[in-house]
Scaffold this motif. Structure first.
Motif, short mmCIF file in Angstrom:
data_model
loop_
_atom_site.label_atom_id
_atom_site.label_comp_id
_atom_site.label_asym_id
_atom_site.label_seq_id
_atom_site.Cartn_x
_atom_site.Cartn_y
_atom_site.Cartn_z
N GLY A 1 23.70 5.22 -36.05
CA GLY A 1 22.83 4.89 -37.17
C GLY A 1 23.27 5.50 -38.49
N ARG A 2 23.63 6.79 -38.46
CA ARG A 2 23.99 7.40 -39.75
C ARG A 2 25.30 6.83 -40.29
NH1 ARG A 2 25.94 13.36 -37.56
NH2 ARG A 2 25.67 12.84 -35.36
N ARG A 3 26.18 6.43 -39.37
CA ARG A 3 27.44 5.81 -39.83
C ARG A 3 27.20 4.41 -40.39
NH1 ARG A 3 28.98 9.59 -36.15
NH2 ARG A 3 30.99 10.59 -36.57
N VAL A 4 26.36 3.64 -39.71
CA VAL A 4 26.08 2.29 -40.20
C VAL A 4 25.35 2.36 -41.54
CG1 VAL A 4 24.78 0.18 -39.74
CG2 VAL A 4 26.08 1.25 -37.89
N ALA A 5 24.42 3.32 -41.67
CA ALA A 5 23.70 3.46 -42.95
C ALA A 5 24.68 3.72 -44.09
CB ALA A 5 22.68 4.60 -42.84
N ASP A 6 25.61 4.65 -43.89
CA ASP A 6 26.61 4.93 -44.93
C ASP A 6 27.45 3.69 -45.24
OD1 ASP A 6 25.72 7.51 -45.04
OD2 ASP A 6 27.49 8.40 -44.09
N ALA A 7 27.83 2.96 -44.18
CA ALA A 7 28.67 1.77 -44.37
C ALA A 7 27.90 0.69 -45.14
CB ALA A 7 29.14 1.23 -43.02
N VAL A 8 26.64 0.49 -44.80
CA VAL A 8 25.81 -0.50 -45.50
C VAL A 8 25.67 -0.11 -46.98
CG1 VAL A 8 23.44 -1.35 -45.74
CG2 VAL A 8 24.54 -1.32 -43.48
N ALA A 9 25.46 1.18 -47.22
CA ALA A 9 25.29 1.65 -48.61
C ALA A 9 26.53 1.37 -49.46
CB ALA A 9 24.97 3.15 -48.60
N LYS A 10 27.67 1.23 -48.80
CA LYS A 10 28.92 0.98 -49.55
C LYS A 10 29.18 -0.50 -49.83
CE LYS A 10 31.82 4.88 -48.15
NZ LYS A 10 32.86 5.31 -47.21
#
Lengths: 338, 338
Positions: free
Chosen positions: A13-22
């Motif tokens: 989740g934390r990795r996907v959140a960062d990726a989405v934010a980019k």
């Protein structure tokens, strides 16, 4: 702008959140977390709006000085797509809530295949996901095997695949989980679930997998044995097929990479977020053909390889970009080279 | 009585010495050691005569209060057979000394195949060793693979074998050797040396092996994939073939054995010397046939599986017993059940 929420803020989740934010075409509306720990603190510092799972959880964020955005339903009401990165089998419990709202959801590989309409790996079946409500981004091992077996199948035809998976036993943030000094068959029986799971993406490829856990915290190590349909395929042609395929990395012992520890150290040098490696790493010198069977070693970063798939799945379900547009955008923003 | 000396008192040498001392038709004349450590102390307590490797080594034993029997040549002059359990490649340096004296020598699997006239696994090729001067008891992995592949070959015919070996990275008496938290490909290239080594015992079986080291100290874990010549072989027939074969142990998850740690703990319950396990352990429930290919998991106790082979090789070279007589005597004295 696709409005995205992430339910669950663990390893994925934390990795996907960062990726989405980019992503230039996405807005991360918020993330759902159960409690205010160090991960919550950093998420807040990044400007992410935190949502709790229930009243008690929301109160714990308030007590810790956060301004939570509400609960899962509140987040859902503000998004187009929810990425479900809750622990294994918890996603299934949330599905009814997602279904009622009509919002699209991306589940993870820990859920059963039938939770979703498509088990998704971008380069294998992006178009199948178009317009669907429920997609499952498959697990790390299935993602790696799907990318590589699909590549070999497209190039030479795959008659049969046999894989032995030495699994890292625990993630780096699980300091109390074992084993120490043991190989744990998991399961003792053959095949492991990985073979049938690959067939949810590539149903026509016969595959048998064997799996066990070993005392490491990073990377699964696959020993791959593939019977090819085309006769006389050379090692060089296999190397070229992998070079030309997206999201597959060739590594070499000539560069001093002889162990999973070397691969992860190499990944940290690449400068990506958290030192992640989104591609399976295949040792060039390990690729060998004997009597029509191709052999190679492949290492899979269990924490991060599914991140690009989650991002692409968001575009696929919304129909906002073609496969090649989406993969190119995801690759560029995450620093994936090919 | 066959007079036997053991040159080298490491992992293998001390086990072979104890095994020889238990044989009714053998006399352990002495063992060669470089220095007076805890292993020397226990050997002396057992009544073994210690020999040094050179004058300095002999003096170190005298200084520590031992009464050494002399050097390697002194031991050689008193024996019929010398078991060379010196470190890898050191045996080759001793070969000329053995040759000159005309004494028979049993080398270990760390030496090259061509050091000896026969690469030996008792149940596969006992009779080939009769009357020869130089025999090589093959390595632990090769011994385990030879016993099991030979069994399958005799019963069903083996068309092709593919093995992935997860190797314990260090022995229990090597506290400083790694890795920690890494899988080290060893070698990166395919095949590893194990496949060709099995072919020194079973030259007609096509075999490819892949090998890597993992952070464990006990047991190699083999994932075995074998194409059978006979069609329609069932799992039950394979189980029966292994049951009837000598020196192969079937273990079961029904008995709570799901990991190498369980196998070694089970072995300690058997009450054998040092908790050793002389048989490869094959998980019954892992045996699976898919499209004419048999799959199973097998664990190999790297410290002890070659011990019965060394004992049998002594009888084979001296021609003092038939294969069945020797194997029965070795099994009985070591506590091997079948």
């Amino acid at each position: 702008m696709i409005r995205v929420g992430v339910n669950g803020f663990g390893t994925i989740g934390r990795r996907v959140a960062d990726a989405v934010a980019k992503q230039p075409d996405m807005k991360l509306v918020g993330i759902v977390k159960t409690k205010p720990d160090y991960k919550a603190k950093i998420a807040a510092q990044k400007g992410y709006t935190l949502f709790g799972v229930d009243d008690k959880s929301i109160q714990s964020f308030k007590d810790a000085g956060y301004k939570p955005g509400g609960n899962v339903e509140n987040l859902l009401s503000q998004v187009d797509v929810i990425v479900d990165a809750t622990p294994e089998d918890v996603g299934a419990a949330y599905k009814e809530m997602y279904r009622k709202t009509g919002k699209k959801a991306i589940f993870q590989g820990g859920e059963e295949h039938d939770i979703a309409e498509v088990s998704f790996v971008a380069q294998c079946n992006y178009d199948l996901a178009k317009g669907k409500q429920f997609i499952r981004a498959v697990s790390c091992n299935t993602t790696a095997l799907s990318r590589t077996l699909h590549t070999l199948d497209q190039a030479f035809g795959v008659k049969r695949a046999r894989i032995v998976i030495a699994r890292r036993a625990s993630d780096p943030d699980e300091p109390t989980k074992g084993p120490i000094d043991s190989v744990n068959l998991d399961p003792v029986t053959i095949p492991s679930h990985h073979g049938p799971d690959v067939q949810t993406v590539l149903p026509h490829i016969p595959i048998v997998t064997m799996a066990y856990k070993i005392p490491t915290t990073h990377m699964h190590l696959h020993s791959v044995i593939v019977s090819l349909k085309e006769n006389g395929v050379t090692e060089d042609r296999i190397i070229n097929a992998f070079k030309e395929a997206p999201r597959i990395l060739l590594v070499s012992q000539k560069d001093g990479i002889r162990a999973t520890a070397h691969v992860m150290d190499y990944a940290r040098e690449l400068g990506r977020n958290r030192g992640d490696l989104y591609e399976p790493a295949i040792w060039k010198e390990s690729i060998k053909v004997v009597d029509g069977e191709a052999y190679f070693f492949m290492a899979v970063h269990q924490e991060s390889i599914v991140v690009p798939e989650n991002v692409d799945a968001i575009r696929a379900v919304t129909g906002s970009a073609s496969k090649s547009e989406s993969m190119a955008m995801t690759n560029k923003t995450l620093g994936i080279l090919n």
